[in-house]
Design an enzyme around this catalytic site. Structure first.
Site, mmCIF file in Angstrom:
data_model
loop_
_atom_site.group_PDB
_atom_site.id
_atom_site.type_symbol
_atom_site.label_atom_id
_atom_site.label_comp_id
_atom_site.label_asym_id
_atom_site.label_seq_id
_atom_site.Cartn_x
_atom_site.Cartn_y
_atom_site.Cartn_z
ATOM 1 N N GLY A 43 -0.289 5.452 -4.377
ATOM 2 C CA GLY A 43 -0.933 6.716 -4.740
ATOM 3 C C GLY A 43 -0.289 7.891 -4.012
ATOM 4 O O GLY A 43 0.001 8.938 -4.622
ATOM 5 N N HIS A 51 1.909 3.387 -9.090
ATOM 6 C CA HIS A 51 1.693 1.947 -9.291
ATOM 7 C C HIS A 51 2.848 1.333 -10.088
ATOM 8 O O HIS A 51 3.288 0.229 -9.803
ATOM 9 C CB HIS A 51 0.364 1.700 -10.017
ATOM 10 N N ARG A 57 -12.571 1.949 -7.766
ATOM 11 C CA ARG A 57 -11.749 3.149 -7.980
ATOM 12 C C ARG A 57 -12.130 3.824 -9.312
ATOM 13 O O ARG A 57 -12.805 3.211 -10.136
ATOM 14 C CB ARG A 57 -10.269 2.773 -7.964
ATOM 15 N N SER A 116 -7.709 -5.395 -4.596
ATOM 16 C CA SER A 116 -8.764 -5.985 -3.766
ATOM 17 C C SER A 116 -10.097 -5.989 -4.509
ATOM 18 O O SER A 116 -10.283 -5.278 -5.513
ATOM 19 C CB SER A 116 -8.911 -5.202 -2.458
ATOM 20 N N LEU A 150 9.881 -21.064 -4.825
ATOM 21 C CA LEU A 150 9.077 -20.038 -4.152
ATOM 22 C C LEU A 150 7.638 -20.132 -4.657
ATOM 23 O O LEU A 150 7.389 -20.085 -5.855
ATOM 24 C CB LEU A 150 9.643 -18.639 -4.442
ATOM 25 N N SER A 196 -7.999 -4.487 5.658
ATOM 26 C CA SER A 196 -8.626 -4.169 4.359
ATOM 27 C C SER A 196 -9.087 -5.410 3.592
ATOM 28 O O SER A 196 -8.864 -5.522 2.388
ATOM 29 C CB SER A 196 -7.680 -3.325 3.500
ATOM 30 N N ASP A 256 0.830 -1.212 0.000
ATOM 31 C CA ASP A 256 0.000 0.000 0.000
ATOM 32 C C ASP A 256 0.862 1.260 0.000
ATOM 33 O O ASP A 256 1.971 1.266 0.549
ATOM 34 C CB ASP A 256 -0.920 -0.022 1.233
HETATM 35 C C1 IPE Z 1 -5.514 -2.647 0.152
HETATM 36 O O1 IPE Z 1 -5.167 -1.310 -0.033
HETATM 37 C C2 IPE Z 1 -5.486 -3.371 -1.148
HETATM 38 C C3 IPE Z 1 -4.184 -3.468 -1.815
HETATM 39 C C4 IPE Z 1 -3.046 -3.017 -1.416
HETATM 40 C C5 IPE Z 1 -4.224 -4.186 -3.040
HETATM 41 P P1 IPE Z 1 -6.276 -0.154 -0.144
HETATM 42 O O2 IPE Z 1 -5.539 1.108 -0.346
HETATM 43 O O3 IPE Z 1 -7.294 -0.533 -1.139
HETATM 44 O O4 IPE Z 1 -6.946 -0.214 1.303
HETATM 45 P P2 IPE Z 1 -7.774 0.875 2.110
HETATM 46 O O5 IPE Z 1 -8.779 1.431 1.156
HETATM 47 O O6 IPE Z 1 -6.809 1.935 2.547
HETATM 48 O O7 IPE Z 1 -8.357 0.149 3.268
HETATM 49 C C1 IPE Z 2 -1.866 0.187 -3.287
HETATM 50 O O1 IPE Z 2 -1.594 1.540 -3.324
HETATM 51 C C2 IPE Z 2 -2.120 -0.390 -4.657
HETATM 52 C C3 IPE Z 2 -3.532 -0.729 -4.907
HETATM 53 C C4 IPE Z 2 -4.490 -0.705 -4.019
HETATM 54 C C5 IPE Z 2 -3.876 -1.137 -6.242
HETATM 55 P P1 IPE Z 2 -2.746 2.626 -3.267
HETATM 56 O O2 IPE Z 2 -3.179 2.928 -4.654
HETATM 57 O O3 IPE Z 2 -3.828 2.202 -2.347
HETATM 58 O O4 IPE Z 2 -1.972 3.878 -2.660
HETATM 59 P P2 IPE Z 2 -2.501 4.912 -1.587
HETATM 60 O O5 IPE Z 2 -2.976 4.141 -0.406
HETATM 61 O O6 IPE Z 2 -3.615 5.671 -2.251
HETATM 62 O O7 IPE Z 2 -1.320 5.762 -1.280
HETATM 63 MG MG MG Z 3 -4.128 2.440 -0.368
#
Ligand code: IPE
Ligand code: IPE
Ligand code: MG
Length: 249
Positions: A19, A33, A67, A61, A127, A192, A16
């Protein structure tokens, strides 16, 4: 970390913070990403080097479908590109690649690549790499319950035969040891909807570091922390010291 320090047999990671990593650089989220995909390589490399036999990565997820369409489209393109570029190398290094989650919503080209990667690498054992894509922990448990209900309806199973062990055989990753170590980057202190069933006794490790900034040194910190944990499984430290009661994980 001493040579005798226990290593996890299975690490599960919520990758995570992509973004926010991009926003800090005033770039579009997709740039984050893309940078995140590079961190995946570092993580696989560490598992191969340290002899950690199973790694499960949360890539997308069941909720992430909601999104903005542009971000979802960009993620799908990235996903397809990674599959096209990386699978042969993973195969050459003895990685078995599998996917968990609801596949129906992925476009046919991605589903075909997933199936091909699984078939190509099915014989590898160095692995076990599982990518959770379109995955949700509640959905996983609900599907397991449905699978058992179907067996009951077909007369092959009696309801009283359903217990933790049997349900556990129907959830994702059933053929792997449950994760020993869970890592979440990006600073959020939550699960999450990741592996709800499988994480029952997993050691949890959180870091504010954003996923694209993850490197081997950070993962070593998580391993060192894990090595110092006492896993009691509901017992007392004294019972563990006596070594009498084995936990059947
Ligand atoms: C969890 O991250 C899913 C992945 C990293 C793939 P999110 O960014 O979607 O989770 P929330 O929304 O902060 O709970
Ligand atoms: C995790 O990073 C990747 C996915 C959920 C696909 P995020 O896209 O959730 O990044 P933040 O949490 O917004 O920084
Ligand atoms: Mg996130």
């Amino acid at each position: 970390m001493s040579a005798a320090a226990p290593l996890p047999r299975h690490i599960a990671i919520i990758m995570d913070g992509n973004g926010r990593w991009a926003r800090l650089r005033r770039r579009p989220r997709l740039v984050g990403h893309r940078a995140g995909a590079r961190a995946v390589r570092a993580c696989i490399e560490l598992c191969l080097q340290r002899g950690i036999p199973a790694l499960t990565l949360f890539a997308f997820s069941s909720e992430n479908w909601q999104r903005p369409p542009e971000e979802v489209r960009g993620l799908m393109k990235l996903f397809l590109g990674v599959l096209e570029r990386e699978v042969d190398d993973l195969h050459a290094r003895g990685v078995r690649l599998r996917f968990i989650g609801e596949r129906a919503r992925f476009e046919p080209a991605i589903r075909a690549r997933m199936a091909a990667a699984e078939a190509l690498t099915a014989g590898n054992a160095r692995l076990q790499l599982t990518v959770a894509a379109g995955y949700g922990g509640r959905q996983d448990i609900a599907r397991a319950a449905r699978a058992l209900a179907e067996q009951v309806a077909a007369g092959r199973l009696r309801p009283e035969q359903i217990d933790e062990h049997l349900l556990g055989t129907q959830v994702a990753l059933a053929d792997l040891p449950p994760p020993d170590l869970f890592i979440r980057t990006g600073g959020e202190l939550r699960i999450s909807n990741f592996l709800l069933w499988q994480l029952a006794y997993t050691e949890l490790w959180f870091t504010p570091v954003l996923w694209p900034d993850v490197d081997a040194a950070l993962l070593e910190q998580a391993l060192a922390d894990y090595a110092g944990r006492e896993r009691r499984y509901g017992l007392t430290s004294e019972q563990l010291a006596q070594g009498g009661t084995e936990h059947a994980a």
